[in-house]
Design a protein around this motif. Structure first.
Motif, PDB file in Angstrom:
ATOM      1  N   MET A  40      69.449  52.898  -9.835  1.00 26.42           N
ATOM      2  CA  MET A  40      70.404  51.936 -10.415  1.00 26.42           C
ATOM      3  C   MET A  40      69.676  50.696 -10.665  1.00 26.42           C
ATOM      4  SD  MET A  40      73.933  52.596  -8.168  1.00 26.42           S
ATOM      5  CE  MET A  40      74.707  51.328  -8.842  1.00 26.42           C
ATOM      6  N   THR A  41      68.555  50.239 -10.313  1.00 28.23           N
ATOM      7  CA  THR A  41      67.861  48.976 -10.374  1.00 28.23           C
ATOM      8  C   THR A  41      66.870  49.044 -11.410  1.00 28.23           C
ATOM      9  OG1 THR A  41      68.354  48.289  -8.045  1.00 28.23           O
ATOM     10  CG2 THR A  41      66.581  47.227  -9.311  1.00 28.23           C
ATOM     11  N   THR A  83      69.150  42.476 -13.221  1.00 27.96           N
ATOM     12  CA  THR A  83      68.781  43.407 -11.817  1.00 27.96           C
ATOM     13  C   THR A  83      68.522  42.996 -10.691  1.00 27.96           C
ATOM     14  OG1 THR A  83      66.530  43.692 -12.653  1.00 27.96           O
ATOM     15  CG2 THR A  83      68.193  45.157 -13.686  1.00 27.96           C
ATOM     16  N   LEU A 112      70.766  43.920  -7.363  1.00 25.88           N
ATOM     17  CA  LEU A 112      70.535  45.350  -6.938  1.00 25.88           C
ATOM     18  C   LEU A 112      69.314  45.512  -6.221  1.00 25.88           C
ATOM     19  CD1 LEU A 112      72.115  47.381  -9.916  1.00 25.88           C
ATOM     20  CD2 LEU A 112      72.947  47.318  -7.523  1.00 25.88           C
TER      21      LEU A 112
END
Length: 323
Positions: free
Chosen positions: A192-193, A252, A255
């Motif tokens: 997700m990052t 980002t 995260l």
């Protein structure tokens, strides 16, 4: 019978080297050496960023300068390279996977968006973004275990974290406690990052270059016929790398902070979940806690990205197949 005019091509695009124009064997061998050098030069930034992200609330080291000062005082220069051996071992295969997936996907992505007749910057942003995300997804399988081990080494003995004798010791303890799945602690957050980060980086890099070139008079609609000088190409690529790094890090960092905290947790039972890490960060520092280490990460992504892209473009020129 008159042949239809060919579509206009931006003069700067003649300087681009696609995957089918590369000597791939030489590309991998020379690339391994060049990217190892880049990693040696910029690795300390990653160490500082990671320590800032996991520091406890009562720790005095609140800035990158204080972290560097503390590392040099306690461990000297070698302290800035904790976990380096582990990283460099996995960096080469991960980089090969990433770049291969990036270049091959980019070709398909440009063909995919071509029928939509989008403007150049938008087309480049979409195609490069798809390629960057795909490449990241492929490379995470190798990168995440390396990331887990190296980050534990980076913060060992710091802010209450466990001390280790080396990468093998970390790996052994992870296997004994959690089995192979322990190497993928935070894998979902890593994906997700890094996948959005890679997509944002490459999308920003591809589109910003087109905008800059158009501004300089080298766009597809310009009257320029000669390709730009090599020095101008390098300057535009460097500028694009800085813009891409700033964009990706801003999006980002939250995260990345959560992921890093999860990955460096000790071997205790009942370790906190991502949800608990979020609650702890908010309780300690409010929403700004998600941007711990933002300065070093911004510098890291811009420096890594700019250095990497210049190295990468130079590597492609070195390995280009002569017509």
């Amino acid at each position: 019978m008159n042949t239809p005019p060919s579509p206009r091509v931006a003069s700067f695009e003649r300087t681009e080297i696609n995957w089918d124009k590369l000597d791939t064997k030489r590309f991998y061998v020379v690339g391994a050496g060049l990217f190892t050098g880049v990693t040696v030069a910029l690795y300390p930034v990653s160490v500082v960023k990671t320590r800032l992200q996991v520091a406890s609330r009562d720790l005095g080291e609140k800035s990158a300068f204080s972290v560097i000062k503390g590392i040099l005082k306690n461990d000297g220069v070698p302290g800035l390279y904790r976990g380096f051996g582990t990283v460099i071992t996995g960096a080469v295969p991960a980089r090969i996977i990433f770049l291969t997936a990036l270049e091959t996907t980019k070709i398909s992505a440009f063909k995919l968006v071509a029928p939509f007749n989008l403007n150049e910057p938008t087309q480049a942003a979409i195609a490069n973004g798809i390629a960057g995300m795909t490449a990241s997804l492929f490379s995470q399988a190798v990168f995440v275990p390396i990331d887990v081990v190296s980050q534990k080494l980076m913060v060992q003995g710091y802010s209450g974290h466990t001390k280790y004798t080396g990468g093998i010791d970390v790996a052994t303890k992870i296997i004994n406690s959690y089995g192979l799945r322990g190497f993928y602690r935070g894998f979902g957050l890593s994906v997700m990052t890094y996948a959005p980060s890679s997509a944002a980086w490459w999308a920003s890099y591809g589109s910003s270059q087109r905008v800059i070139w158009s501004f300089l008079g080298y766009g597809a609609d310009s009257e320029a016929t000669a390709a730009p000088s090599q020095s101008k190409v390098v300057l535009v690529q460097a500028t694009g790398g800085i813009i891409a790094g700033a964009t990706a890090s801003s999006i980002t960092t939250p995260l990345d902070t959560i992921k890093t905290r999860l990955q460096v947790m000790g071997h205790q039972e009942n370790r906190p979940s991502a949800k608990q890490v979020v609650k702890d960060l908010i309780a300690q520092d409010g929403w700004k806690g998600f941007y711990r280490g933002y300065g070093p990460r911004l510098f890291s992504m811009s420096a890594w990205g700019t250095t990497m892209i210049l190295t990468y473009e130079y590597l492609k020129r070195l390995c280009a197949i002569e017509d």
